[in-house]
Design a protein around this motif. Structure first.
Motif, mmCIF file in Angstrom:
data_model
loop_
_atom_site.group_PDB
_atom_site.id
_atom_site.type_symbol
_atom_site.label_atom_id
_atom_site.label_comp_id
_atom_site.label_asym_id
_atom_site.label_seq_id
_atom_site.Cartn_x
_atom_site.Cartn_y
_atom_site.Cartn_z
ATOM 1 N N SER A 92 81.379 69.341 20.996
ATOM 2 C CA SER A 92 80.492 68.297 20.485
ATOM 3 C C SER A 92 79.044 68.761 20.303
ATOM 4 N N PRO A 93 78.819 69.908 19.644
ATOM 5 C CA PRO A 93 77.442 70.362 19.433
ATOM 6 C C PRO A 93 76.637 69.442 18.516
ATOM 7 N N VAL A 94 77.326 68.613 17.718
ATOM 8 C CA VAL A 94 76.605 67.649 16.871
ATOM 9 C C VAL A 94 76.646 66.244 17.463
ATOM 10 N N ALA A 95 76.951 66.151 18.772
ATOM 11 C CA ALA A 95 76.938 64.867 19.494
ATOM 12 C C ALA A 95 77.781 63.819 18.777
ATOM 13 N N SER A 101 79.694 56.086 21.605
ATOM 14 C CA SER A 101 78.881 54.917 21.941
ATOM 15 C C SER A 101 77.641 55.268 22.763
ATOM 16 N N ARG A 102 77.714 56.318 23.586
ATOM 17 C CA ARG A 102 76.573 56.667 24.442
ATOM 18 C C ARG A 102 75.346 57.085 23.619
ATOM 19 N N PHE A 103 75.588 57.505 22.376
ATOM 20 C CA PHE A 103 74.471 57.935 21.530
ATOM 21 C C PHE A 103 74.051 56.890 20.501
ATOM 22 N N MET A 104 74.828 55.812 20.379
ATOM 23 C CA MET A 104 74.585 54.856 19.300
ATOM 24 C C MET A 104 73.569 53.796 19.725
ATOM 25 N N GLY A 155 62.430 64.047 22.902
ATOM 26 C CA GLY A 155 61.757 63.420 24.033
ATOM 27 C C GLY A 155 62.696 62.999 25.144
ATOM 28 N N ASP A 156 62.507 61.769 25.629
ATOM 29 C CA ASP A 156 63.233 61.330 26.824
ATOM 30 C C ASP A 156 64.599 60.725 26.532
ATOM 31 N N VAL A 157 65.095 60.812 25.294
ATOM 32 C CA VAL A 157 66.459 60.321 25.036
ATOM 33 C C VAL A 157 67.498 61.390 25.382
ATOM 34 N N VAL A 158 67.060 62.598 25.697
ATOM 35 C CA VAL A 158 67.979 63.673 26.075
ATOM 36 C C VAL A 158 68.546 63.401 27.467
ATOM 37 N N GLU A 159 69.860 63.537 27.617
ATOM 38 C CA GLU A 159 70.513 63.377 28.922
ATOM 39 C C GLU A 159 70.556 64.733 29.612
ATOM 40 N N ARG A 160 70.003 64.803 30.842
ATOM 41 C CA ARG A 160 69.924 66.066 31.571
ATOM 42 C C ARG A 160 70.549 66.015 32.966
#
Length: 333
Positions: A206-209, A240-243, A316-321
């Motif tokens: 899933s490199p393109v999420a 859904s986690r990205f939408m 920014g802060d929408v990245v999950e880490r």
């Protein structure tokens, strides 16, 4: 097409791996699947990844048919075991010796090959002793049915424990297959440093999420008809986690960077994961040959450090880490 070593081994694999999760045997007709595999071969892809549970074993059959007639020595074929297959009996899932020994034989039969280059534990198995799993893997390698061993979505501690047993058993444990993208970076803090130490590479999915990083989903707009976000057979749930509008708005900020590099948004996303030197290959899927042709252009792209920093600023802060998210990827049996 560029190639990279897989872990500390001598095996080289293509920077782009063709995978058939959610496509072959389910969402894509066999004729289209055949065309996509042949497009991958024409583009220089030599590495193909599948799993026994994809379309409940049908995906392996489709891939085997599509690769029939190719020179086996010129290919790297990967598959996995863990998830339920067949009629869902008590031993039809997991990493027990019984299930692995039966699974490898089934996979080889469906793929039409005498061996796979990489055999992977599709998830961590809480219900089976790790030593049992690794001894079974060792026997599979020594029988010649697999050349190398890998895993998928294991935590740093799990990788360390598996690698210790693999070293004791003298079998080549070379890879982990996690989700990884510019939006989903949970492996960076723990898994990647430990993997570098252990000689393990990442083969990332899933490199393109799930398609979000292509930019086709826009904040405040309905998902395009026929897209993964409208798929009622599991695709919509996965994406859904990205939408969310905040994520989608941030993704749109990447478009000028892609334009500056002369890349599509999808190519930017795939090339981004390949900037990580612990990533041996990025997995792509396709429902049309054109998608293969587009994504392979990400191989060999160098994104300058200043543009990598701009990507970070855009997202920014929408990245999950959070590295704890890795545990959520492994179901409890």
């Amino acid at each position: 097409m560029k190639h990279r070593h897989l872990g500390a081994s001598g095996l080289k694999i293509s920077e782009i791996t063709y995978g058939n999760w959610l496509t072959h045997g389910s969402q894509v007709e066999n004729e289209a699947a055949m065309a996509c595999v042949h497009a991958a071969l024409d583009a220089g892809i030599t590495t193909f990844d599948t799993a026994d549970m994809y379309a409940n074993t049908k995906a392996e059959v489709v891939l085997g048919d599509a690769l029939r007639g190719q020179r086996r020595e010129s290919l790297e074929i990967f598959t996995k075991a863990y998830y339920p297959v067949g009629p869902l009996g008590p031993n039809d899932s997991g990493l027990s010796r019984k299930h692995l020994m039966e699974s490898i034989d089934g996979s080889l039969r469906r793929l039409g090959t005498d061996y796979v280059d990489l055999y992977q534990a599709h998830r961590w198995d809480n219900a089976t002793p790790l030593e049992e799993t690794m001894v079974a893997f060792a026997d599979i390698v020594r029988s010649g049915k697999a050349l190398y061993i890998g895993v998928s979505e294991w935590t740093a501690d799990q990788l360390r424990a598996g690698a210790a047993l693999a070293k004791e058993l003298r079998i080549p444990f070379v890879s982990n297959q996690p989700q990884y993208s510019a939006l989903w970076r949970i492996i960076e803090s723990d898994v990647v440093p430990v993997s570098r130490e252990l000689g393990i590479s990442q083969i990332v999915w899933s490199p393109v999420a799930q398609g979000v990083l292509t930019g086709k989903y826009r904040p405040g707009h309905a998902a395009p008809a026929g897209s993964r976000a409208t798929d009622g057979n599991g695709g919509a749930e996965m994406i859904s986690r990205f939408m969310r509008d905040d994520v989608l708005e941030r993704v749109q900020r990447l478009r000028p960077i892609a334009d500056e590099l002369g890349l599509s948004m999808a190519q930017l996303a795939v090339s981004w994961v390949l900037q990580n030197d612990n990533v041996a290959s990025a997995l792509i899927g396709a429902s049309r040959p054109e998608q293969v042709h587009e994504n392979v252009r990400a191989s060999g792209v160098i994104i300058p450090p200043e543009l990598m920093s701009r990507i970070d600023d855009c997202l920014g802060d929408v990245v999950e880490r959070d590295p704890a998210k890795t545990v959520e990827e492994s179901p409890v049996r």
